[in-house]
Design a protein around this motif. Structure first.
Motif, PDB file in Angstrom:
ATOM      1  N   HIS A   1     -24.635  29.611  -9.101  1.00 39.50           N
ATOM      2  CA  HIS A   1     -24.802  28.580  -8.080  1.00 39.50           C
ATOM      3  C   HIS A   1     -23.761  28.648  -6.975  1.00 39.50           C
ATOM      4  O   HIS A   1     -23.974  28.140  -5.895  1.00 39.50           O
ATOM      5  N   LYS A   2     -22.654  29.344  -7.218  1.00 36.00           N
ATOM      6  CA  LYS A   2     -21.628  29.423  -6.167  1.00 36.00           C
ATOM      7  C   LYS A   2     -22.098  30.312  -5.015  1.00 36.00           C
ATOM      8  O   LYS A   2     -21.570  30.275  -3.924  1.00 36.00           O
ATOM      9  N   LEU A   3     -23.124  31.145  -5.286  1.00 40.98           N
ATOM     10  CA  LEU A   3     -23.635  32.046  -4.249  1.00 40.98           C
ATOM     11  C   LEU A   3     -24.581  31.326  -3.297  1.00 40.98           C
ATOM     12  O   LEU A   3     -25.003  31.857  -2.288  1.00 40.98           O
ATOM     13  N   ILE A   4     -24.931  30.092  -3.643  1.00 37.13           N
ATOM     14  CA  ILE A   4     -26.019  29.431  -2.926  1.00 37.13           C
ATOM     15  C   ILE A   4     -25.525  28.631  -1.730  1.00 37.13           C
ATOM     16  O   ILE A   4     -24.481  28.004  -1.783  1.00 37.13           O
ATOM     17  N   GLY A   5     -26.328  28.678  -0.662  1.00 32.22           N
ATOM     18  CA  GLY A   5     -25.933  27.949   0.549  1.00 32.22           C
ATOM     19  C   GLY A   5     -27.080  27.140   1.123  1.00 32.22           C
ATOM     20  O   GLY A   5     -28.164  27.052   0.538  1.00 32.22           O
ATOM     21  N   GLU A   6     -26.819  26.579   2.307  1.00 35.33           N
ATOM     22  CA  GLU A   6     -27.759  25.628   2.892  1.00 35.33           C
ATOM     23  C   GLU A   6     -29.084  26.232   3.334  1.00 35.33           C
ATOM     24  O   GLU A   6     -30.062  25.516   3.521  1.00 35.33           O
ATOM     25  N   ARG A   7     -29.096  27.536   3.575  1.00 30.60           N
ATOM     26  CA  ARG A   7     -30.355  28.140   4.038  1.00 30.60           C
ATOM     27  C   ARG A   7     -31.165  28.707   2.873  1.00 30.60           C
ATOM     28  O   ARG A   7     -32.129  29.437   3.067  1.00 30.60           O
ATOM     29  N   ASP A   8     -30.712  28.370   1.675  1.00 30.54           N
ATOM     30  CA  ASP A   8     -31.449  28.828   0.490  1.00 30.54           C
ATOM     31  C   ASP A   8     -32.354  27.719  -0.025  1.00 30.54           C
ATOM     32  O   ASP A   8     -32.030  26.536   0.082  1.00 30.54           O
ATOM     33  N   LEU A   9     -33.458  28.159  -0.601  1.00 29.83           N
ATOM     34  CA  LEU A   9     -34.366  27.207  -1.236  1.00 29.83           C
ATOM     35  C   LEU A   9     -34.320  27.465  -2.740  1.00 29.83           C
ATOM     36  O   LEU A   9     -34.481  28.609  -3.177  1.00 29.83           O
ATOM     37  N   VAL A  10     -34.076  26.416  -3.513  1.00 26.30           N
ATOM     38  CA  VAL A  10     -34.055  26.566  -4.968  1.00 26.30           C
ATOM     39  C   VAL A  10     -35.279  25.853  -5.538  1.00 26.30           C
ATOM     40  O   VAL A  10     -35.479  24.660  -5.311  1.00 26.30           O
ATOM     41  N   ILE A  11     -36.107  26.627  -6.221  1.00 25.01           N
ATOM     42  CA  ILE A  11     -37.358  26.074  -6.762  1.00 25.01           C
ATOM     43  C   ILE A  11     -37.216  25.937  -8.275  1.00 25.01           C
ATOM     44  O   ILE A  11     -36.972  26.916  -8.982  1.00 25.01           O
ATOM     45  N   GLY A  12     -37.348  24.725  -8.769  1.00 24.34           N
ATOM     46  CA  GLY A  12     -37.334  24.489 -10.220  1.00 24.34           C
ATOM     47  C   GLY A  12     -38.767  24.432 -10.707  1.00 24.34           C
ATOM     48  O   GLY A  12     -39.584  23.709 -10.143  1.00 24.34           O
TER      49      GLY A  12
END
Ligand code: G6P
Length: 635
Positions: free
Chosen positions: A354-365
């Motif tokens: 999760h530390k690699l994730i930023g604002e322009r990423d979309l996380v789909i659960g």
């Protein structure tokens, strides 16, 4: 996983309703069950095994005990899925405090239970079980006695003190024997409830109230539901419902009126829920296609997500089990339609990403139940990292739906009762195609012609799937041939690696045989060593009109034949009209003609049947396989 049910009313029907409620929680997976009834005293009845075993042992009770069962107007019940201590009569819930004045059922995990247990043993409390739940019973007993001695006892205050000591997740239902608190002005027959990171809903009736782990259980008894929010307590009696949050603020109950679900436990003539759910798949897929909000090329919308898909730089999909497999398909589809990078990560491993994730990423659960603890935790981490969230779930008003709000797509597959997923899985696959179409059109990544072609292919799927259900006997014949084997290898490549993984999982879950899936190119890098005449290899190879994907098909066939030369019984899963190399396989299972790109939904069906018929042949418990839980609410 563990299920809770509670009843308080004025008619002597607690025992019957608790047992009925427990039966509707069976689908969550469990290894023991029990009930506690509050009459003049508290009585607990519990057993390792099925609810049927509990019913059998209740039927052998003395007349005096039976009288208690028949007269009870207040009680709590539980299905347990072992986390602390093996499945046994003693570890089954409800648990009582050492004095027998409190009975507790619990869903969740108390992380600091060992420390609390030591403290309580020091204070003179004794323990019979290995569970974390017995700690709650004794701790609550200690807090209660202390408050009573000071003349300060009050249910919510006691629960606040309890929760201030508990670390972890818990849905709780607690029964109190009031004889230890003679000055109490509270209704003697009442149930204390607490919700912290585990599901719990209240059912509102006429001079009776209920609580359960899911709304469908409560909906058998009444149509009024109160969804407790996280960090809330409630006290229910036959005619009162009081709610407070963990800070002591009074919460006004919001009652939703829902449709009663009378048919929840109806197999509709099928031998197993799994078979019923396999057969429901064409209807579910048709429904999904008919519910598309806008199916034009210019403005395609599965639903109106509040996300600008054109701005997204990377997608992470997080999920577990079958939902994880389904998400692999989204990776291939989006890679092929929009060259958008998608990482699919097992939710419990997301911690490290999760530390690699930023604002322009979309996380789909992706989660059938919407309550899987690992997936919820991963989504919460992604949210705090600033990513945009989207959920695909089968359960409205689930924790994941709450977290992702309007950006939640609810697959209309209805409740799955069988623990192994079938219709929820194929509905997730369809959701991925439709979501990918929305993303691809928003990014202007596909032509109008290709868009039309995709929609046409998707629309044929429910029809073809419906035809496939008539082939059940063909798949059954294949299954009978392979029921005796203990190890299976599933091979494919590209988009159908998804199918290979799901096929292997279904077989493991239902038949307890060992089954592994590999991208077929990996075969010679290790797995080939285990191949011999005792290890069947099932190869999923679907031809394609697209040259890149046709090469994938050819390579799978090539790898499958390598396996055959090691004497493995060979099964090919391919399309009706494909004749290429088929004579070289021991058995060919077929699906209607479809291009590889759209084939995972259809290709899954024979593998669902294969697992089902092998398990049935072996006499396994198809709907509730050993050790498995439908909704895994602990990390
Ligand atoms: C459990 C179930 C699986 C399911 C997985 C993820 O392991 O037995 O069938 O695929 O959880 O559950 P979810 O509800 O998040 O899809």
């Amino acid at each position: 996983m563990c299920g809770i049910v509670s009843y308080v009313g004025e008619e002597p029907k607690a025992t019957r309703l608790l047992l009925q409620g427990l039966k509707s929680l069976e689908y969550r997976g469990y290894d023991s069950s029990g009930i506690a009834l509050l009459n003049d005293t508290l009585s607990v009845y519990k057993n390792k095994g099925k609810i049927l075993d509990l019913e059998k042992s209740l039927s052998t009770l003395s007349d005096e005990e039976r009288e208690k069962l028949d007269q009870s107007i207040c009680g709590i019940g539980h299905t347990r899925w072992a986390t602390h201590g093996e499945p046994s009569d003693i570890n089954a819930h409800p648990h009582m405090d050492s004095d027998g004045t409190i009975a507790v059922v619990h869903n969740g995990i108390i992380r600091n239970y060992i420390k609390l247990k030591k403290e309580l043993i020091y204070k003179g409390y004794t323990f019979k079980s290995d569970t974390d739940t017995e700690v709650i019973a004794n701790l609550f007993s200690y807090i209660r006695k202390d408050l009573i001695a000071k003349g300060e006892y009050e249910d919510f205050l006691a629960m606040r003190l309890l929760s201030s000591r508990l670390e972890g997740s818990y849905a709780l239902a607690i029964l109190l024997n009031e004889s230890v608190n003679p000055n109490s002005t509270q209704p003697a027959k009442r149930i204390l409830l607490a919700k912290h990171e585990s599901p719990l809903v209240i059912g509102v009736g006429q001079l009776e109230n209920f609580a359960a782990s899911d709304s469908d259980t409560v909906l058998q008894f009444t149509d009024g539901i109160i969804r407790l929010a996280d960090c809330e307590f409630a006290v229910i009696s036959k005619n009162t419902i009081d709610i407070q949050d963990f800070e002591g603020n009074v919460i006004k109950p919001v009652i939703e009126v829902l449709k009663k679900n009378d048919s929840l436990m109806d197999k509709k003539g099928y031998k197993h829920f799994l078979l019923k759910e396999i057969n429901e798949q064409p209807t579910v897929l048709s429904k999904m296609l008919s519910l598309i909000e806008d199916s034009t090329y210019e403005n395609f919308k599965l639903i109106n997500f509040n996300i600008n898909f054109a701005e997204i730089e990377k997608i992470y999909c997080i999920a577990c089990g079958s939902a994880y497999h389904s998400a692999q398909a989204l990776k291939y589809i989006l890679g092929s339609w929009c060259s958008l990078p998608v990482d699919v990560i097992v939710a419990s491993e997301f911690n490290f990403q999760h530390k690699l994730i930023g604002e322009r990423d979309l996380v789909i659960g992706v989660s059938q139940s919407g309550e899987t603890a690992d997936t919820i935790l991963a989504l919460q981490k992604a949210k705090s990292a600033g990513a945009r969230l989207l959920a695909i779930t089968n359960r409205p008003a689930s924790a994941i739906n709450n977290l992702c709000g309007a950006n939640t797509y609810i697959t209309p597959a209805d409740l799955e009762i069988s623990v192994a997923s079938t219709k929820a899985y194929t509905s997730q696959l369809m959701a991925h195609y439709l979501l990918a179409l929305q993303i691809a059109t928003a990014r202007k990544a596909i032509s109008r012609e290709f868009f039309t072609d995709i929609l046409h292919n998707l629309k044929t799927l429910p029809v073809l799937l419906d035809q496939m259900l008539n082939r059940a006997n063909h798949y059954k014949a294949a299954a009978v041939n392979f029921a005796g084997y203990r190890d299976f290898i599933f091979l494919s490549r590209g988009i159908n690696h998804t199918t290979a993984m799901e096929g292997a999982l279904k077989l493991k879950e239902l038949s307890y045989a060992h089954a592994s899936a590999y991208p077929s190119g990996e075969l010679k890098h290790g797995p080939i060593a285990i191949l011999d005449e005792n290890v069947p290899v099932i190869s999923i190879a679907i031809p394609s009109i697209y040259p890149d994907e046709q090469i994938i098909y050819e390579k799978i066939i090539h790898n499958a034949l390598e396996a055959k030369t090691r004497k493995s019984p060979s099964i090919l899963l391919t399309t009706d009209s494909n004749q290429d190399h088929v004579e070289e396989f021991d058995l060919v299972m077929r699906i209607p003609d479809i291009d590889q790109l759209f084939s995972p939904i259809l290709a899954t069906i024979p593998l669902q049947f294969l697992a089902y018929f092998i398990a049935e042949n072996l006499g396994k418990d198809v709907d509730q396989p050993r050790n498995l839980a439908k909704s895994v609410t602990v990390e």
